[in-house]
Design a protein around this motif. Structure first.
Motif, PDB file in Angstrom:
ATOM      1  N   GLN A 131       0.836  -1.202   0.000  1.00  0.00           N
ATOM      2  CA  GLN A 131       0.000   0.000   0.000  1.00  0.00           C
ATOM      3  C   GLN A 131       0.870   1.250   0.000  1.00  0.00           C
ATOM      4  OE1 GLN A 131      -2.575  -0.647   3.377  1.00  0.00           O
ATOM      5  NE2 GLN A 131      -3.918  -2.012   2.223  1.00  0.00           N
ATOM      6  N   LEU A 132       0.262   2.378  -0.359  1.00  0.00           N
ATOM      7  CA  LEU A 132       1.025   3.613  -0.551  1.00  0.00           C
ATOM      8  C   LEU A 132       1.785   4.033   0.698  1.00  0.00           C
ATOM      9  CD1 LEU A 132       1.277   5.802  -2.940  1.00  0.00           C
ATOM     10  CD2 LEU A 132       0.019   7.248  -1.349  1.00  0.00           C
ATOM     11  N   TYR A 167      -5.755   8.081  -0.597  1.00  0.00           N
ATOM     12  CA  TYR A 167      -4.446   8.408  -1.181  1.00  0.00           C
ATOM     13  C   TYR A 167      -4.587   8.373  -2.702  1.00  0.00           C
ATOM     14  CZ  TYR A 167      -2.876   7.140   3.523  1.00  0.00           C
ATOM     15  OH  TYR A 167      -2.721   7.059   4.886  1.00  0.00           O
ATOM     16  N   GLU A 188      -2.663   5.749  -4.691  1.00  0.00           N
ATOM     17  CA  GLU A 188      -2.760   4.354  -4.243  1.00  0.00           C
ATOM     18  C   GLU A 188      -3.027   3.447  -5.459  1.00  0.00           C
ATOM     19  OE1 GLU A 188      -1.909   1.968  -1.920  1.00  0.00           O
ATOM     20  OE2 GLU A 188      -3.185   2.923  -0.397  1.00  0.00           O
TER      21      GLU A 188
END
Length: 364
Positions: free
Chosen positions: A138-139, A189, A192
């Motif tokens: 994930q980001l 985000y 993302e």
């Protein structure tokens, strides 16, 4: 008519023919001169920028770079004379694709040498710094990996990755990939799912954040470009494609058939059934848990597929090419449910009754 008149006519006709021949010859000569000049110019553009300069400089070719991108990199570093000639030469000598990586080149090397080294790779490549983004990352985690590898402040990296002005500069470079869908209300985000998971090489120890993520975006764009027809057929934008792929990525494991998982999601969408995938609940919660509880399913979030119908508002992780392909080429099945047993094997079922039976066997 007298013979002399015929003779005069013949002389005039002969003169015209000679004049026409001269014009034709002049045209041929002019064409040949132009061709010779063009060939001379072409050969000149292939020659080294500075035959006496042997000083090496590092050149980084990001993954997913097109020939045009590579030509621009070499022109910017003043290692070739002309980008168009470079592209023509590659097209004429396309024995192998140009390989990404780090290379040492100098101004005393011509285009033929440069292209040969890029096509060969291997022994000509120089490893300086690498960065690995695992599939399903994930980001927030990617920001941490970047910060650790390049000795940056993690909070600052994450802040810049979410900065609208910074993202808008990226939109100008990737208009077909990064659309305004990433700015929908509720998106956590914006980037993302857009930073492709792979191992990347960098030629500078202190590249800018844009230079760090550019090869990741290039790779995402390169992969999605290969599936344009499939996206059109399924009426999916890049954003929705990456969203579906991220769900598959988070549900999959090494033993899992991603295309069957994809079929389950599409089968549910076809009958207006919620996707109800636990990873979206965890993403909505913003934390990892060993087990999702019933109360967790009630979280009101555009990511929670127990709360909403259809795809979540955006990707929940970075998916690899296998999950992207599965999102666009699902298997054909009648399955509506799946679960993984303790050994990691995924069991697919067609009805809730069958699903609950398997759940009692393997989970409860």
């Amino acid at each position: 008519m007298s013979f002399s008149n015929f003779e005069k006519r013949g002389i005039k006709s002969s003169n015209k023919n000679k004049s026409g021949m001269r014009v034709f010859l002049y045209i041929i000569i002019a064409i040949l001169v132009c061709i010779a000049a063009a060939l001379a110019s072409y050969k000149y553009m292939l020659m080294p920028v500075n035959a006496s300069n042997k000083q090496e400089q590092l050149v980084t070719i990001p993954q997913g770079s097109s020939v045009g991108d590579i030509a621009s990199i070499f022109k910017k570093q003043k290692l070739i004379k002309n980008t168009e000639v470079f592209k023509v030469y590659v097209k004429l000598h396309n024995n192998a694709s140009l390989k990404a990586g780090n290379y040492n080149f100098s101004q005393n090397q011509g285009v033929s040498t440069i292209v040969k080294h890029l096509q060969t790779g291997g022994k000509y490549q120089v490893a300086v710094k690498d960065l690995t983004i695992p599939e399903g990352t994930q980001l927030v985690e990617i920001a941490g990996i970047i910060a650790k590898e390049f000795k940056l402040d993690e909070a600052t990296v994450l802040k810049q990755l979410n900065d609208k002005a910074f993202i808008q500069t990226l939109q100008k470079k990737y208009p077909d990939l990064i659309t305004n869908e990433i700015f929908k209300k509720g998106i956590r985000y914006p980037l993302e799912g857009y930073l492709y998971p792979s191992t990347y090489l960098y030629g500078e120890f202190k590249p800018s954040l844009e230079e760090i993520i550019a090869p990741m975006l290039n790779q995402t764009k390169s992969i999605l470009d290969k599936y344009k027809n499939e996206m059109t057929d399924k009426k999916l934008t890049p954003h929705k494609t990456l969203t579906m792929a991220s769900l598959i990525e988070e549900e999959a494991n090494e033993l899992t058939d991603r295309k069957l998982i994809s079929s389950v999601f599409y089968n549910r969408l076809d009958i207006d059934m919620p996707l109800q995938t636990d990873p979206t609940v965890l993403y909505a919660l913003g934390k990892h848990k060993a087990r999702v509880l019933y109360k967790d399913l009630e979280i009101e979030s555009p990511y929670n597929t127990y709360y909403i119908k259809g795809l979540p508002i955006g990707p929940i992780a970075s998916a690899g090419v296998e999950s992207i392909e599965a999102a666009l080429k699902p298997a054909k099945s009648d399955y509506l449910y799946f679960l993984a047993n303790k050994e990691g094997e995924v069991i697919f079922t067609k009805s809730l009754e069958e699903h609950n039976t398997e759940k009692d066997k393997h989970i409860n």
